[in-house]
Design a protein around this motif. Structure first.
Motif, mmCIF file in Angstrom:
data_model
loop_
_atom_site.group_PDB
_atom_site.id
_atom_site.type_symbol
_atom_site.label_atom_id
_atom_site.label_comp_id
_atom_site.label_asym_id
_atom_site.label_seq_id
_atom_site.Cartn_x
_atom_site.Cartn_y
_atom_site.Cartn_z
ATOM 1 N N ILE A 73 -24.843 13.954 116.091
ATOM 2 C CA ILE A 73 -23.916 12.867 115.743
ATOM 3 C C ILE A 73 -24.560 11.520 116.079
ATOM 4 C CG2 ILE A 73 -21.888 14.344 116.057
ATOM 5 C CD1 ILE A 73 -21.360 12.988 118.705
ATOM 6 N N SER A 74 -23.995 10.451 115.505
ATOM 7 C CA SER A 74 -24.613 9.128 115.683
ATOM 8 C C SER A 74 -24.289 8.548 117.061
ATOM 9 C CB SER A 74 -24.089 8.184 114.595
ATOM 10 O OG SER A 74 -22.759 7.818 114.890
ATOM 11 N N GLY A 75 -24.977 7.462 117.406
ATOM 12 C CA GLY A 75 -24.736 6.795 118.689
ATOM 13 C C GLY A 75 -23.306 6.296 118.814
ATOM 14 N N GLY A 76 -22.804 5.698 117.724
ATOM 15 C CA GLY A 76 -21.428 5.187 117.752
ATOM 16 C C GLY A 76 -20.416 6.320 117.859
ATOM 17 N N GLN A 77 -20.716 7.440 117.164
ATOM 18 C CA GLN A 77 -19.822 8.601 117.260
ATOM 19 C C GLN A 77 -19.839 9.166 118.681
ATOM 20 O OE1 GLN A 77 -21.556 10.869 114.041
ATOM 21 N NE2 GLN A 77 -19.933 10.284 112.610
ATOM 22 N N SER A 78 -21.035 9.239 119.298
ATOM 23 C CA SER A 78 -21.139 9.731 120.679
ATOM 24 C C SER A 78 -20.308 8.866 121.609
ATOM 25 C CB SER A 78 -22.575 9.667 121.191
ATOM 26 O OG SER A 78 -23.385 10.479 120.442
ATOM 27 N N GLN A 79 -20.389 7.562 121.376
ATOM 28 C CA GLN A 79 -19.635 6.652 122.228
ATOM 29 C C GLN A 79 -18.130 6.901 122.091
ATOM 30 O OE1 GLN A 79 -20.514 2.511 121.523
ATOM 31 N NE2 GLN A 79 -20.842 2.185 123.698
ATOM 32 N N ARG A 80 -17.685 7.141 120.858
ATOM 33 C CA ARG A 80 -16.252 7.392 120.640
ATOM 34 C C ARG A 80 -15.836 8.709 121.285
ATOM 35 N NH1 ARG A 80 -16.879 6.949 114.517
ATOM 36 N NH2 ARG A 80 -14.714 7.607 114.313
ATOM 37 N N VAL A 81 -16.714 9.716 121.227
ATOM 38 C CA VAL A 81 -16.406 10.985 121.897
ATOM 39 C C VAL A 81 -16.311 10.745 123.413
ATOM 40 C CG1 VAL A 81 -17.270 13.300 122.414
ATOM 41 C CG2 VAL A 81 -17.487 12.386 120.085
ATOM 42 N N GLY A 82 -17.195 9.896 123.935
ATOM 43 C CA GLY A 82 -17.154 9.553 125.365
ATOM 44 C C GLY A 82 -15.837 8.876 125.746
ATOM 45 N N VAL A 83 -15.330 8.047 124.853
ATOM 46 C CA VAL A 83 -14.035 7.393 125.109
ATOM 47 C C VAL A 83 -12.923 8.448 125.117
ATOM 48 C CG1 VAL A 83 -12.320 5.781 124.196
ATOM 49 C CG2 VAL A 83 -14.737 5.145 124.190
ATOM 50 N N ALA A 84 -12.974 9.353 124.134
ATOM 51 C CA ALA A 84 -11.959 10.423 124.080
ATOM 52 C C ALA A 84 -12.002 11.238 125.381
ATOM 53 C CB ALA A 84 -12.210 11.315 122.867
ATOM 54 N N ARG A 85 -13.184 11.581 125.834
ATOM 55 C CA ARG A 85 -13.320 12.361 127.072
ATOM 56 C C ARG A 85 -12.774 11.607 128.279
ATOM 57 N NH1 ARG A 85 -19.267 13.783 128.856
ATOM 58 N NH2 ARG A 85 -19.215 11.525 129.141
ATOM 59 N N SER A 86 -12.974 10.275 128.282
ATOM 60 C CA SER A 86 -12.566 9.477 129.455
ATOM 61 C C SER A 86 -11.059 9.501 129.659
ATOM 62 C CB SER A 86 -13.056 8.038 129.306
ATOM 63 O OG SER A 86 -12.306 7.349 128.317
ATOM 64 N N LEU A 87 -10.310 9.839 128.611
ATOM 65 C CA LEU A 87 -8.845 9.821 128.739
ATOM 66 C C LEU A 87 -8.255 11.218 128.977
ATOM 67 C CD1 LEU A 87 -8.236 7.046 126.151
ATOM 68 C CD2 LEU A 87 -7.289 7.058 128.470
ATOM 69 N N MET A 88 -9.101 12.227 129.082
ATOM 70 C CA MET A 88 -8.607 13.571 129.399
ATOM 71 C C MET A 88 -8.191 13.594 130.871
ATOM 72 S SD MET A 88 -8.845 15.435 126.656
ATOM 73 C CE MET A 88 -8.942 17.157 127.126
ATOM 74 N N GLY A 89 -7.154 14.367 131.174
ATOM 75 C CA GLY A 89 -6.710 14.453 132.558
ATOM 76 C C GLY A 89 -5.801 13.307 132.951
ATOM 77 N N GLU A 90 -5.383 12.481 131.977
ATOM 78 C CA GLU A 90 -4.438 11.401 132.218
ATOM 79 C C GLU A 90 -4.805 10.521 133.417
ATOM 80 O OE1 GLU A 90 -0.447 12.087 131.506
ATOM 81 O OE2 GLU A 90 -0.910 13.279 129.728
ATOM 82 N N PRO A 91 -5.921 9.807 133.335
ATOM 83 C CA PRO A 91 -6.309 8.936 134.454
ATOM 84 C C PRO A 91 -5.306 7.801 134.661
ATOM 85 C CG PRO A 91 -7.656 8.479 132.521
ATOM 86 C CD PRO A 91 -6.848 9.704 132.203
ATOM 87 N N ARG A 92 -5.256 7.273 135.862
ATOM 88 C CA ARG A 92 -4.396 6.119 136.172
ATOM 89 C C ARG A 92 -5.127 4.810 135.898
ATOM 90 N NH1 ARG A 92 -1.042 6.642 140.401
ATOM 91 N NH2 ARG A 92 -0.319 4.612 139.700
ATOM 92 N N LEU A 93 -6.453 4.899 135.877
ATOM 93 C CA LEU A 93 -7.274 3.729 135.572
ATOM 94 C C LEU A 93 -8.400 4.173 134.646
ATOM 95 C CD1 LEU A 93 -8.389 0.823 136.002
ATOM 96 C CD2 LEU A 93 -9.564 1.695 138.042
ATOM 97 N N LEU A 94 -8.560 3.426 133.561
ATOM 98 C CA LEU A 94 -9.687 3.675 132.667
ATOM 99 C C LEU A 94 -10.691 2.541 132.829
ATOM 100 C CD1 LEU A 94 -11.117 5.167 130.384
ATOM 101 C CD2 LEU A 94 -9.700 3.912 128.761
ATOM 102 N N VAL A 95 -11.914 2.904 133.172
ATOM 103 C CA VAL A 95 -13.001 1.941 133.305
ATOM 104 C C VAL A 95 -13.892 2.112 132.081
ATOM 105 C CG1 VAL A 95 -15.011 1.298 134.690
ATOM 106 C CG2 VAL A 95 -12.895 1.997 135.831
ATOM 107 N N ALA A 96 -13.916 1.094 131.235
ATOM 108 C CA ALA A 96 -14.621 1.220 129.951
ATOM 109 C C ALA A 96 -15.716 0.160 129.896
ATOM 110 C CB ALA A 96 -13.625 1.045 128.802
ATOM 111 N N ASP A 97 -16.968 0.630 129.878
ATOM 112 C CA ASP A 97 -18.112 -0.275 129.947
ATOM 113 C C ASP A 97 -18.689 -0.459 128.543
ATOM 114 O OD1 ASP A 97 -20.223 -1.799 130.711
ATOM 115 O OD2 ASP A 97 -21.056 -0.350 132.153
ATOM 116 N N GLU A 98 -18.295 -1.544 127.892
ATOM 117 C CA GLU A 98 -18.693 -1.805 126.502
ATOM 118 C C GLU A 98 -18.532 -0.534 125.654
ATOM 119 O OE1 GLU A 98 -22.034 -4.389 125.919
ATOM 120 O OE2 GLU A 98 -22.137 -4.821 128.053
ATOM 121 N N PRO A 99 -17.310 -0.003 125.612
ATOM 122 C CA PRO A 99 -17.119 1.336 125.041
ATOM 123 C C PRO A 99 -17.330 1.405 123.543
ATOM 124 C CG PRO A 99 -15.000 0.325 125.489
ATOM 125 C CD PRO A 99 -16.047 -0.592 126.064
ATOM 126 N N THR A 100 -17.353 0.252 122.875
ATOM 127 C CA THR A 100 -17.555 0.271 121.422
ATOM 128 C C THR A 100 -18.797 -0.529 121.041
ATOM 129 O OG1 THR A 100 -16.084 -1.636 121.194
ATOM 130 C CG2 THR A 100 -15.082 0.533 120.938
#
Ligand SMILES: Nc1ncnc2c1ncn2[C@@H]1O[C@H](COP(=O)(O)OP(=O)(O)OP(=O)(O)O)[C@@H](O)[C@H]1O
Ligand SMILES: [Mg+2]
Length: 231
Positions: free
Chosen positions: A149-176
């Motif tokens: 998959i492309s770099g941008g797609q990988s990044q979007r998958v990383g964002v999807a993963r970051s929200l699994m488990g219902e975090p109370r805080l999302l830390v997003a480092d230039e996620p897009t």
């Protein structure tokens, strides 16, 4: 030193509290202070942008906030969570700036990982990951490997993963950072919906002022010195 403690009248304990927290990086003659002593709070549900030039210390500060690194001086605490060991994968979700998918695992396996680490069954983790991928309009990638998959797609998958488990805080480092603007805004819309639905606080590092302006609170960092925008 500047004081960036948020509105003291809020009754909730902060999710993250930094006091005189600094970070030195490098070795020998190259050792330098990358984040100057900083005071900050992040409260439940708060939505913060972090802007600053390349190399100004955004990622280093986000690593302190996420508990991925410890401050050289001062303290970073998570008053609602307890110790640093309790932070992940439940309380803090992290969308990394760089590549972060595990190469041998498929997209859906990468996204399911936080739930597996929490002890959920493989079946439940997989079905929750498929729901999350669908939410981010990535279903068609679920069985692909990261190298397919492309770099941008990988990044979007990383964002999807970051929200699994219902975090109370999302830390997003230039996620897009690797996405075109239309895709970036679509991802940010979905991130907004998911974090607001769940009362999840969000801190997002961004170069694009249009992304920063979507947040309510604005932090800037310049040569390691954290400041709040007057706006
Ligand atoms: N492991 C390290 N050792 C030494 N210096 C480092 C290390 N990691 C980062 N730095 C330096 O610390 C400074 C801040 O880096 P950081 O990655 O926090 O910047 P940034 O604001 O996130 O930049 P960008 O917008 O390019 O992502 C930079 O000058 C960088 O070169
Ligand atoms: Mg960075």
């Amino acid at each position: 030193m500047p004081d960036h403690t948020a509105n003291q009248s809020r009754h909730d304990a902060p999710l993250v509290r930094g006091r005189d927290a600094s970070k030195d990086l490098g070795v020998g003659a190259a050792l330098r202070t990358v984040v100057e002593p900083a005071n900050f709070d992040i409260f439940p549900g708060e939505r913060i942008s972090l802007t600053g030039q390349s190399g100004s210390g955004k990622s280093t500060l986000l690593h302190l906030i996420s508990g991925l690194s410890t401050p050289t001086s001062g303290v970073v605490e998570w008053p609602q969570f307890g110790s640093i060991d309790a932070l992940r994968p439940t309380f803090i979700g992290i969308a990394f700036q760089g590549p972060s998918l595990l190469a041998p695992l498929s997209v859906v396996e990468n996204v399911a990982l936080p739930l597996l680490l929490l002890g959920e069954s493989e079946r439940h983790a997989r079905s929750a990951a498929l729901v999350m991928l669908d939410r981010f309009e990535l279903s068609e990638l679920s069985d692909k490997l990261p190298e397919e998959i492309s770099g941008g797609q990988s990044q979007r998958v990383g964002v999807a993963r970051s929200l699994m488990g219902e975090p109370r805080l999302l830390v997003a480092d230039e996620p897009t950072g690797q996405c075109d603007q239309v895709t970036a805004f679509r991802v940010l819309d979905i991130m907004d919906e998911l974090t607001k639905e769940r009362g999840c606080a969000l801190i997002i590092a961004a170069h694009d002022p249009k992304i920063a302006s979507r947040m309510d609170v604005h932090w800037t960092i310049e040569a390691g010195r954290l400041a709040r925008n007057s706006a």
